[in-house]
Write an enzyme that holds these catalytic residues in place. Structure first.
Site, short mmCIF file in Angstrom:
data_model
loop_
_atom_site.label_atom_id
_atom_site.label_comp_id
_atom_site.label_asym_id
_atom_site.label_seq_id
_atom_site.Cartn_x
_atom_site.Cartn_y
_atom_site.Cartn_z
N HIS A 135 25.93 41.05 31.97
CA HIS A 135 26.88 40.42 31.04
C HIS A 135 27.86 39.50 31.79
O HIS A 135 28.27 39.80 32.91
CB HIS A 135 27.65 41.55 30.34
CG HIS A 135 28.54 41.08 29.23
ND1 HIS A 135 29.89 40.86 29.40
CD2 HIS A 135 28.27 40.78 27.92
CE1 HIS A 135 30.42 40.46 28.25
NE2 HIS A 135 29.47 40.41 27.35
N SER A 171 15.32 50.79 23.26
CA SER A 171 16.23 49.69 22.95
C SER A 171 16.10 49.28 21.49
O SER A 171 15.00 49.26 20.93
CB SER A 171 15.90 48.50 23.86
OG SER A 171 16.64 47.37 23.41
#
Ligand SMILES: *Cc1c(COP(=O)(O)O)cnc(C)c1O
Length: 378
Positions: free
Chosen positions: A120, A323
């Site tokens: 990120h 996920s």
């Protein structure tokens, strides 16, 4: 104190806009199925959790007791004895990552922080703010860290105290870095466990993996030193927040004494939100383990449904293990704009957060993606 009629109208219009768009979200991981109406009455108080919940504070309007119970819950979830841990309710995943990196840097002031290309963007900011030496490691095609490249770079740097920033669910592709393998490979370099630091960025998946049967390693029992999770993502909250949890012995190194609130502070900001700990507390108290598990199973099933439907139409869609992020080739601009999708490097994703009770919105998106692919092929 009163608003003008025009200003009141603006608020009313914004209210209508929020109501209309409250479940818009399919490209971002914020769940919208929360209900904190029983906390609305606290909005009249200036609740402030300045400092540490574990100590006496003479600012009486604090929600420390609730914050402590939130941290007990996460210590249990992430497998560290509560007495050996310390953490707090943050402003979000970014602050948790910053806290973890800060601890790593205080432990190893000259250490290099290693993070993968899929990390990120908050981490690039954090290394600047904290002035940590850093190295970007290549990613594998599924978004995991390239472990060979990590080891190559640690060797080339002759780094004796690496600080490893591991992704437990990347933002774009939902990939989980293999921390068991990372630790094994670092050990092979002759670096002992006490000579490196391992932070886990579990912004989204920190509230998924504890509830699946075949979770990838990510807890303190698996070897992490700290972990950050966002509260407004999988759990859901009207105000961005999160939690960070670390080993107490490492936190004790960074404690600062502040005489005028007669407390010790370990946190990054001064004043801290006292409302969000109430929200996190309310969320964990109102869901049993089995309920979180069901909620997450539902999201995972919906993600697999999306993969299957797209693949059946010849679209190269996939997801990482455990996920809820479904990756597929970026559709035309009209489609990703219409559905507010996040796109990156020629790929787009949809995220099957918990407020998608049925597949309506996901089907509408998939229909458009398939029609778009057929148009482009024609
Ligand atoms: C969202 C996200 C962050 C940042 O969290 P915020 O709560 O937005 O500050 C960090 N890491 C990952 C992997 C994320 O997905």
């Amino acid at each position: 104190m009163a608003l003008s009629i025009e200003d009141q109208n603006r608020l009313d219009a914004f209210w209508a806009y929020c109501v209309k768009n409250q479940y818009f979200n399919i490209g971002y991981p914020e769940s919208a199925d929360f209900d904190y109406t029983n906390l609305e009455r606290f909005m009249r108080f200036s609740i402030n959790n300045c400092g540490d919940w574990a100590e006496y504070c003479n600012y009486l309007l604090n929600s420390f007791d609730f914050e402590k119970e939130v941290m007990e819950y996460f210590a249990d979830l992430f497998k560290i004895p509560f007495e050996q841990s310390w953490g707090y309710v943050t402003n979000g995943g970014t602050e948790g990552n910053m806290f973890g990196c800060y601890l790593g840097r205080e432990l190893f002031p000259d250490g290099t922080l290693y993070y993968s290309k899929d990390t990120h963007y908050s981490v690039a900011k954090i290394v600047k703010l904290l002035r940590i030496k850093s190295q970007v490691v290549e990613s594998l095609p599924n978004g995991e860290m390239d472990y060979d490249d990590l080891i190559r770079k640690i060797k080339a740097d002759n780094e004796k105290h690496p600080i490893i920033f591991a992704n437990i669910g990347t933002t774009v592709r939902g990939a989980v870095d293999n921390i068991a393998l990372i630790q094994e490979r670092i050990k092979e370099l002759g670096i002992n466990r006490e000579d490196y630091y391992l932070h886990a960025d579990a912004a989204l998946s920190g509230m998924i993996l504890p509830f699946v049967d075949d979770a990838q390693p990510f807890t303190f029992a698996d070897g992490i030193d700290s972990i950050g999770v966002s509260g407004h993502k999988m759990i859901g909250s009207p105000i961005p927040c999160g939690i960070v949890l670390a080993k107490k012995e490492n936190v004790d190194r960074i404690t600062v004494e502040i005489d005028y609130i007669s407390a010790h502070d370990k946190t990054i900001t001064g004043s801290r939100n006292g409302h969000t700990p109430l929200m996190m507390w309310s969320a964990i108290r109102s869901h049993s383990f089995a309920e979180w598990k069901r909620r997450i199973e539902h999201s995972l099933e919906l993600a697999q449904y999306a993969v299957d439907r797209l693949k059946k139409a010849g679209i190269d869609a996939w997801r990482n293990k455990n996920s809820i992020t479904v990756v597929f080739p970026e559709p035309s601009e009209a489609v990703w704009k219409e559905h507010c999708l996040a796109t990156s490097g020629g790929q787009a994703h949809l995220i099957t957060t918990a407020h998608h009770l049925d597949s309506d919105k996901i089907d509408a998106l998939i229909d458009d993606v398939i029609a778009d692919a057929q148009n482009r092929a024609a």
